[in-house]
Design a protein around this motif. Structure first.
Motif, PDB file in Angstrom:
ATOM      1  N   SER A 172       9.893  -2.166  -7.763  1.00 47.82           N
ATOM      2  CA  SER A 172      10.334  -3.177  -7.658  1.00 47.82           C
ATOM      3  C   SER A 172      10.506  -3.402  -6.338  1.00 47.82           C
ATOM      4  CB  SER A 172      12.363  -3.178  -7.401  1.00 47.82           C
ATOM      5  OG  SER A 172      12.868  -2.613  -6.847  1.00 47.82           O
ATOM      6  N   ILE A 173      10.522  -2.825  -5.433  1.00 45.43           N
ATOM      7  CA  ILE A 173       9.801  -3.435  -4.530  1.00 45.43           C
ATOM      8  C   ILE A 173       8.482  -3.532  -4.871  1.00 45.43           C
ATOM      9  CG2 ILE A 173       9.140  -3.028  -1.851  1.00 45.43           C
ATOM     10  CD1 ILE A 173      11.452  -0.942  -2.036  1.00 45.43           C
ATOM     11  N   GLY A 174       7.512  -2.959  -5.071  1.00 48.76           N
ATOM     12  CA  GLY A 174       6.256  -3.444  -5.376  1.00 48.76           C
ATOM     13  C   GLY A 174       6.294  -4.804  -6.365  1.00 48.76           C
ATOM     14  N   ILE A 175       6.916  -5.412  -7.190  1.00 47.98           N
ATOM     15  CA  ILE A 175       6.742  -6.059  -7.912  1.00 47.98           C
ATOM     16  C   ILE A 175       7.387  -7.769  -6.926  1.00 47.98           C
ATOM     17  CG2 ILE A 175       7.513  -7.321  -9.585  1.00 47.98           C
ATOM     18  CD1 ILE A 175       7.685  -5.475 -11.319  1.00 47.98           C
ATOM     19  N   GLN A 176       8.045  -7.377  -6.065  1.00 50.35           N
ATOM     20  CA  GLN A 176       8.337  -8.230  -4.638  1.00 50.35           C
ATOM     21  C   GLN A 176       8.158  -8.379  -4.050  1.00 50.35           C
ATOM     22  OE1 GLN A 176      11.483  -7.970  -1.849  1.00 50.35           O
ATOM     23  NE2 GLN A 176      12.066  -9.947  -2.163  1.00 50.35           N
ATOM     24  N   GLN A 236      10.090  -3.264   5.317  1.00 50.25           N
ATOM     25  CA  GLN A 236      11.164  -2.043   4.432  1.00 50.25           C
ATOM     26  C   GLN A 236      10.593  -1.589   3.441  1.00 50.25           C
ATOM     27  OE1 GLN A 236      15.780  -3.776   3.020  1.00 50.25           O
ATOM     28  NE2 GLN A 236      14.416  -4.828   1.423  1.00 50.25           N
ATOM     29  N   GLY A 237       9.582  -2.090   2.411  1.00 55.77           N
ATOM     30  CA  GLY A 237       8.947  -0.970   1.844  1.00 55.77           C
ATOM     31  C   GLY A 237       8.093   0.470   2.618  1.00 55.77           C
ATOM     32  N   PHE A 238       7.451   0.008   3.606  1.00 51.74           N
ATOM     33  CA  PHE A 238       6.588   0.933   4.123  1.00 51.74           C
ATOM     34  C   PHE A 238       7.937   1.238   4.719  1.00 51.74           C
ATOM     35  CE2 PHE A 238       5.445   2.419   8.514  1.00 51.74           C
ATOM     36  CZ  PHE A 238       4.159   2.796   7.845  1.00 51.74           C
ATOM     37  N   PHE A 239       9.314   1.258   5.654  1.00 47.69           N
ATOM     38  CA  PHE A 239      10.067   2.424   5.717  1.00 47.69           C
ATOM     39  C   PHE A 239      10.696   3.320   5.250  1.00 47.69           C
ATOM     40  CE2 PHE A 239      10.769  -0.928   9.083  1.00 47.69           C
ATOM     41  CZ  PHE A 239       9.508  -0.614   9.995  1.00 47.69           C
ATOM     42  N   ILE A 240      10.830   2.798   3.421  1.00 47.74           N
ATOM     43  CA  ILE A 240      11.043   3.099   2.435  1.00 47.74           C
ATOM     44  C   ILE A 240      10.308   4.401   2.139  1.00 47.74           C
ATOM     45  CG2 ILE A 240      12.276   3.559   0.178  1.00 47.74           C
ATOM     46  CD1 ILE A 240      13.226   1.449   0.862  1.00 47.74           C
ATOM     47  N   SER A 241       9.375   4.294   1.756  1.00 48.67           N
ATOM     48  CA  SER A 241       7.737   5.238   1.677  1.00 48.67           C
ATOM     49  C   SER A 241       7.663   6.127   2.498  1.00 48.67           C
ATOM     50  CB  SER A 241       6.661   4.511   0.970  1.00 48.67           C
ATOM     51  OG  SER A 241       6.780   2.845   0.439  1.00 48.67           O
ATOM     52  N   VAL A 242       8.077   5.973   4.133  1.00 49.92           N
ATOM     53  CA  VAL A 242       7.441   7.102   4.969  1.00 49.92           C
ATOM     54  C   VAL A 242       8.512   7.420   4.922  1.00 49.92           C
ATOM     55  CG1 VAL A 242       7.478   7.153   8.025  1.00 49.92           C
ATOM     56  CG2 VAL A 242       5.783   5.459   6.385  1.00 49.92           C
ATOM     57  N   ALA A 243      10.187   7.299   4.977  1.00 46.55           N
ATOM     58  CA  ALA A 243      10.947   8.600   5.046  1.00 46.55           C
ATOM     59  C   ALA A 243      11.026   9.006   3.499  1.00 46.55           C
ATOM     60  CB  ALA A 243      11.742   7.431   6.088  1.00 46.55           C
ATOM     61  N   TYR A 244      11.198   8.324   2.636  1.00 44.91           N
ATOM     62  CA  TYR A 244      11.279   9.542   1.883  1.00 44.91           C
ATOM     63  C   TYR A 244       9.906   9.650   0.343  1.00 44.91           C
ATOM     64  CZ  TYR A 244      16.107   7.658   2.251  1.00 44.91           C
ATOM     65  OH  TYR A 244      17.323   7.470   2.811  1.00 44.91           O
ATOM     66  N   CYS A 245       8.666   9.222   0.597  1.00 42.00           N
ATOM     67  CA  CYS A 245       8.006   9.966   0.381  1.00 42.00           C
ATOM     68  C   CYS A 245       7.089  10.704   1.514  1.00 42.00           C
ATOM     69  CB  CYS A 245       7.030   8.772   0.129  1.00 42.00           C
ATOM     70  SG  CYS A 245       5.064   9.699  -1.384  1.00 42.00           S
ATOM     71  N   PHE A 246       6.000   9.909   2.623  1.00 43.12           N
ATOM     72  CA  PHE A 246       5.668  10.998   3.189  1.00 43.12           C
ATOM     73  C   PHE A 246       6.393  12.164   4.339  1.00 43.12           C
ATOM     74  CE2 PHE A 246       3.119   6.342   2.841  1.00 43.12           C
ATOM     75  CZ  PHE A 246       2.959   6.439   1.747  1.00 43.12           C
ATOM     76  N   LEU A 284       0.387  -1.638  -0.008  1.00 48.05           N
ATOM     77  CA  LEU A 284       0.494   0.058   0.235  1.00 48.05           C
ATOM     78  C   LEU A 284       0.938   1.414   0.014  1.00 48.05           C
ATOM     79  CD1 LEU A 284      -2.702  -1.036   2.446  1.00 48.05           C
ATOM     80  CD2 LEU A 284      -2.943  -0.791  -0.283  1.00 48.05           C
ATOM     81  N   ALA A 285       2.009   1.447   0.344  1.00 47.53           N
ATOM     82  CA  ALA A 285       2.668   2.543   1.182  1.00 47.53           C
ATOM     83  C   ALA A 285       4.019   2.532  -0.340  1.00 47.53           C
ATOM     84  CB  ALA A 285       3.790   1.955   2.099  1.00 47.53           C
ATOM     85  N   VAL A 286       3.868   1.755  -1.375  1.00 49.95           N
ATOM     86  CA  VAL A 286       4.699   1.986  -2.215  1.00 49.95           C
ATOM     87  C   VAL A 286       4.300   2.158  -2.963  1.00 49.95           C
ATOM     88  CG1 VAL A 286       6.693   0.302  -1.644  1.00 49.95           C
ATOM     89  CG2 VAL A 286       4.724  -0.545  -3.044  1.00 49.95           C
ATOM     90  N   ILE A 287       2.165   2.019  -3.410  1.00 54.78           N
ATOM     91  CA  ILE A 287       2.069   2.230  -4.511  1.00 54.78           C
ATOM     92  C   ILE A 287       1.555   3.928  -4.042  1.00 54.78           C
ATOM     93  CG2 ILE A 287      -0.411   1.815  -5.284  1.00 54.78           C
ATOM     94  CD1 ILE A 287      -0.314  -0.447  -4.900  1.00 54.78           C
ATOM     95  N   ILE A 288       1.061   3.841  -3.198  1.00 53.20           N
ATOM     96  CA  ILE A 288       0.789   5.853  -3.088  1.00 53.20           C
ATOM     97  C   ILE A 288       2.084   6.253  -3.210  1.00 53.20           C
ATOM     98  CG2 ILE A 288      -0.177   7.377  -1.243  1.00 53.20           C
ATOM     99  CD1 ILE A 288      -1.321   4.908   0.165  1.00 53.20           C
ATOM    100  N   SER A 289       2.636   5.985  -2.987  1.00 49.85           N
ATOM    101  CA  SER A 289       4.096   6.845  -3.372  1.00 49.85           C
ATOM    102  C   SER A 289       4.161   6.968  -4.172  1.00 49.85           C
ATOM    103  CB  SER A 289       5.595   6.262  -2.667  1.00 49.85           C
ATOM    104  OG  SER A 289       5.618   6.177  -1.434  1.00 49.85           O
ATOM    105  N   LEU A 290       4.112   6.170  -5.013  1.00 48.04           N
ATOM    106  CA  LEU A 290       4.477   5.923  -6.440  1.00 48.04           C
ATOM    107  C   LEU A 290       3.106   6.816  -7.658  1.00 48.04           C
ATOM    108  CD1 LEU A 290       5.291   2.583  -7.554  1.00 48.04           C
ATOM    109  CD2 LEU A 290       6.519   4.735  -7.891  1.00 48.04           C
ATOM    110  N   LEU A 291       1.752   6.865  -6.961  1.00 50.57           N
ATOM    111  CA  LEU A 291       1.111   7.768  -7.240  1.00 50.57           C
ATOM    112  C   LEU A 291       1.522   9.181  -6.945  1.00 50.57           C
ATOM    113  CD1 LEU A 291      -2.180   5.712  -6.062  1.00 50.57           C
ATOM    114  CD2 LEU A 291      -1.387   5.916  -8.458  1.00 50.57           C
ATOM    115  N   ILE A 292       2.105   9.875  -5.927  1.00 41.89           N
ATOM    116  CA  ILE A 292       2.063  10.453  -5.680  1.00 41.89           C
ATOM    117  C   ILE A 292       3.240  11.378  -6.169  1.00 41.89           C
ATOM    118  CG2 ILE A 292       3.681  12.262  -3.845  1.00 41.89           C
ATOM    119  CD1 ILE A 292       1.757  10.076  -1.598  1.00 41.89           C
ATOM    120  N   PHE A 293       4.851  10.445  -6.459  1.00 38.20           N
ATOM    121  CA  PHE A 293       5.695  11.416  -7.055  1.00 38.20           C
ATOM    122  C   PHE A 293       5.662  10.933  -8.433  1.00 38.20           C
ATOM    123  CE2 PHE A 293       8.553   9.280  -3.987  1.00 38.20           C
ATOM    124  CZ  PHE A 293       9.295  10.260  -3.739  1.00 38.20           C
TER     125      PHE A 293
END
Length: 472
Positions: A175-179, A384-394, A146-155
């Protein structure tokens, strides 16, 4: 040697059903010999067996077991089922079934390493840990997706956020989303197998007609899973490479060579995965490559990943060193310097893949050590994907500012659209003034947007140290 139909195994859940399934065979023949009574060991149903003889049944057709092999148990000379060794009656009338020959070689190693020489309470604690970490995995993977999808939409939606730095972030998120999707599909597939095809001893039977039990489809799925995993590591390498060069090597501070980045991240993993698939297809005999992570062929994939982490560790240490030196030259006090350095150190860990070091270590064999390792490593990897999305997007300052401006613009339009005809003139004047303010502030903010070709984005991606609206 007695063979059985897996459907018959699914129908037997307790001693009563076992006795019923045996029919006339439940009563030992009246031939003057002593027999052990029929019994159910929670998996297999055993018919009466003559004293001193060995009974044998096909192993249950479940994960990590070879259904062509046989489980055995011995009827003691006294007409009681033996325990772990001849003459042992400590396990009562039910006795003990030897499944040692059922396990595939990799599973046997794991059983001996982590379940051997442990009490029943310790074994149950290990099982509880495995069940708990599977639940933790599912929660973490869903949140990460969910976090990486929202981040991709925002960016992707906001033009002001499309820069060199976020372009690399977007590819990492993909790549994180696919995995994550492939891993969730694997877990969901197993759950569907249990509910639709049945389960034995908590594992789905092999004939349940799902992906996991369709060898070709399953192997393709695992190949894609390992490919996406390696691609993720390569994008983490590019994140570290780009950030390190922007900070430490000014000659590389121009426009990144994305063709090279794409070739490295999406192309370099292909020959490694192809070599691994070939090695597994020619030398690994287990269905769907069961427990393949404990086969030596895995080093075809793990070696480049470890190399990436080693290089990123160098980038990480050098970036923190440069950051600390910059902080010391600033006017902030020592406490602020330490706090900012710690923020940067923490926020860089998931981006550069440092959290993956733990999962590559050999788990401890003790119950407590195994539990701690399992929960910590699974937490770090699945979230991991959640942490990266929070730190570098949200929590990123630019993202929050962009979303804030969009929200303010949306709120400014509401009075104009909701006004009545009686107050139309007043509403239009208010709307006009709001629009002018919005455009003016937008231009001002646009002029303040840093260029991506110099070293300014460095601290913004390291917890945005110079800005107060980014928090960890």
């Amino acid at each position: 040697m007695v063979e059985h139909d897996y459907k018959q195994l699914l129908d037997i859940k307790d001693e009563e059903q076992c006795i019923s399934s045996l029919g006339d065979a439940v009563s030992p023949p009246d031939d003057g010999y002593v027999y052990c009574n029929a019994t159910f060991d929670s998996v297999l149903c055993w018919a009466p067996t003559r004293a001193g003889e060995m009974a044998s049944l096909n192993c249950p057709p479940i994960y990590s077991l070879d259904a062509t092999k046989h489980a055995t148990r011995r009827c003691g000379d006294n007409g009681m089922w033996d325990g772990r060794y001849p003459g042992d009656t400590s396990m009562g009338p039910q006795g003990w079934t030897n499944f040692d020959k059922c396990f595939i070689p990799q599973a046997k190693i794991l059983v001996e390493r982590y379940f051997g020489n442990k009490t029943e309470e310790e074994v149950e604690a290990m099982r509880s840990t495995l069940r708990g970490t599977r639940t933790l995995d599912m929660v973490g993977l869903v949140l990460s997706l969910l976090a990486v999808i929202i981040s991709l939409l925002i960016f992707s939606y906001f033009r002001s956020l499309r820069c060199h730095r976020t372009r690399i972030h977007r590819n990492l998120f993909v790549s994180i989303g696919i995995q994550v999707i492939l891993r969730l599909a694997y877990y969901i597939d197993q759950q569907v197998a249990r509910t639709s095809g049945g389960e034995i001893a908590g594992s789905a039977v092999r004939s349940s007609g799902i992906i996991f039990h369709a060898p070709i489809v399953c192997e393709i799925h695992l190949a894609l899973l390992e490919y996406s995993h390696t691609v993720m590591f390569m994008w983490m390498f590019i994140e570290g490479f780009y950030l390190h060069n922007v900070i430490a090597v000014s000659v590389f501070s121009g426009k990144p060579n994305y063709k090279l980045y794409y070739a490295v991240a999406w192309g370099v993993p292909l020959p490694f995965v192809a070599a691994w698939v070939y090695a597994m297809s020619t030398s690994y005999n287990q269905s769907c490559w069961e427990l393949y992570y404990y086969d030596l062929n895995i080093w075809i994939l793990e070696a480049p990943r470890i190399a990436v982490l080693a290089i990123n560790l160098f980038f990480y240490c050098n970036i923190i060193r440069i950051l600390i030196s910059k902080l010391r030259s600033s006017y902030s006090n020592e406490e602020q310097q330490v706090r900012k350095a710690m923020k940067a150190a923490i926020i860089l860990l998931p981006l550069l893949g440092m959290t993956n070091f733990l999962v590559m270590m050999e788990p401890p064999t003790s119950t407590e050590g195994f539990g701690a390792w399992s929960y910590i490593s699974h937490f770090l990897v699945s979230f991991q994907g959640f942490f990266i999305s929070v730190a570098y997007c949200f929590l990123n300052g630019e993202v929050r500012l962009t979303l804030s401006k969009r929200w303010e613009r949306h709120c400014q339009h509401l009075p104009a659209h909701a006004s009545s005809k009686r107050r139309l003139s007043r509403s239009l004047s208010i709307f006009t003034s709001f629009t002018e303010v919005s455009h003016g502030s937008s231009q001002q903010n646009k002029s303040r947007t840093p260029s991506t070709g110099n070293g300014v984005p460095l601290l913004r991606d390291l917890a945005t140290i110079s800005e107060s609206h980014t928090r960890i």
